[in-house]
Design a protein around this motif. Sequence first.
Motif, PDB file in Angstrom:
ATOM      1  N   ARG A   2       0.857  -1.188   0.000  1.00  0.00           N
ATOM      2  CA  ARG A   2       0.000   0.000   0.000  1.00  0.00           C
ATOM      3  C   ARG A   2       0.891   1.234   0.000  1.00  0.00           C
ATOM      4  O   ARG A   2       1.831   1.337   0.781  1.00  0.00           O
ATOM      5  N   VAL A   3       0.574   2.198  -0.892  1.00  0.00           N
ATOM      6  CA  VAL A   3       1.427   3.368  -1.049  1.00  0.00           C
ATOM      7  C   VAL A   3       0.622   4.648  -0.827  1.00  0.00           C
ATOM      8  O   VAL A   3      -0.593   4.688  -1.045  1.00  0.00           O
ATOM      9  N   ASP A   4       1.310   5.679  -0.380  1.00  0.00           N
ATOM     10  CA  ASP A   4       0.730   7.012  -0.280  1.00  0.00           C
ATOM     11  C   ASP A   4       0.547   7.560  -1.698  1.00  0.00           C
ATOM     12  O   ASP A   4       1.488   7.556  -2.498  1.00  0.00           O
ATOM     13  N   VAL A   5      -0.650   8.032  -2.001  1.00  0.00           N
ATOM     14  CA  VAL A   5      -0.975   8.426  -3.371  1.00  0.00           C
ATOM     15  C   VAL A   5      -0.087   9.566  -3.865  1.00  0.00           C
ATOM     16  O   VAL A   5       0.448   9.518  -4.978  1.00  0.00           O
ATOM     17  N   LYS A   6       0.076  10.591  -3.054  1.00  0.00           N
ATOM     18  CA  LYS A   6       0.881  11.740  -3.482  1.00  0.00           C
ATOM     19  C   LYS A   6       2.331  11.344  -3.707  1.00  0.00           C
ATOM     20  O   LYS A   6       2.964  11.755  -4.695  1.00  0.00           O
ATOM     21  N   LYS A   7       2.877  10.540  -2.815  1.00  0.00           N
ATOM     22  CA  LYS A   7       4.265  10.093  -2.958  1.00  0.00           C
ATOM     23  C   LYS A   7       4.417   9.187  -4.193  1.00  0.00           C
ATOM     24  O   LYS A   7       5.419   9.266  -4.912  1.00  0.00           O
TER      25      LYS A   7
END
Length: 347
Positions: A2-7
């Motif tokens: 799972r990743v941070d969208v902005k990053k």
Amino acid sequence: MRVDVKKYKEFSKQALINCGLKAEAAEAVADCCVMTDMMGITTHGTVNLPRYLNKMRAGGLNADTTPQVISEGPTWVRLDGMGGFGMYNARYAMDKAMEKASQMGMAIVTVGQSGHCGACSCYSVYAAEKGYLALAMSNTNKLMCVPGGKGNIIGNAPISYALPRKNGHPIFMDIALSQVAKLKVVQYQKEGKKVPDGWVVDADGLPTNDPQGNEFSMCPMSAHKGYCLAFLVETLTAVLSGGTFNVNSWMFGPPESQSGISHAMLVIDVNKMMDGGQFMERLEEYTHQIVDAPKAVGSDKIFYPGEPNWVSYDEAEKNGLELPAATEEAARALAEQAGLSLDDCAI
């Protein structure tokens, strides 16, 4: 993962720049592909970034071009995509269409000689979020049959519309005009399953539930109706742009070959036809007539067009984007090529 969208969006953009794509184009490609992932359409998302770069390195996509105006008038523009990335060309075309529509009420912009532009909703929604009613469409390589014919005769003509709303996400549709996506048929083949009736025809143009290899053609949705709509999309994209009728598959063709894809963007500035607030109030009233209608037995909700995708989008924005295994694998390959760390995006 799972990743941070902005990053993750910044990671994708910087990776493309590090691999040779100009910054303006890299931003358009990253925005489109990450947005598509967030909407749950992962087949058209960041999983394709290494493939685009492979094609760029082989000469099938140009990294440093800007669309060129062939001809234009008060309400239209014809652009040459110069063999550049489809996401950049399509967004450039939509920006031109909005600029013209803000002056004249409506406009159409076509692009020929472009690359694959991903999901057409990236551009229709992009315009709707700025208050415009928009349609975006593209042609593809020939992979669909037509009634009475055999073999691959016409593309499956992806098309999207989006409608602006005062509060809340735009209403939108994004479809291709084949009965199902070709990748679904390929998956059935891999699993040794028979495909359902109406999906494909064989090399002789006859219905089959057991397509062999690549010797089959996709069926248009709703038979002649899907065929006729695909003909219109091909006309507005390839014919009106002056582009080629014989598009090369961006994914399965030789990486050094230009795809020659065409796009068309059509925009209406509703503020020129009626008060924009009144339009949005009327659209909301109409939407509620649909979604508040009586429910079928066993159903507890009627969705407006595009709403299931927005549910996925909001979840990704709030809690992070879950990368499917294939997407994570592609992202790690991209990170290695670009000298970046995907783990820096992890939640």
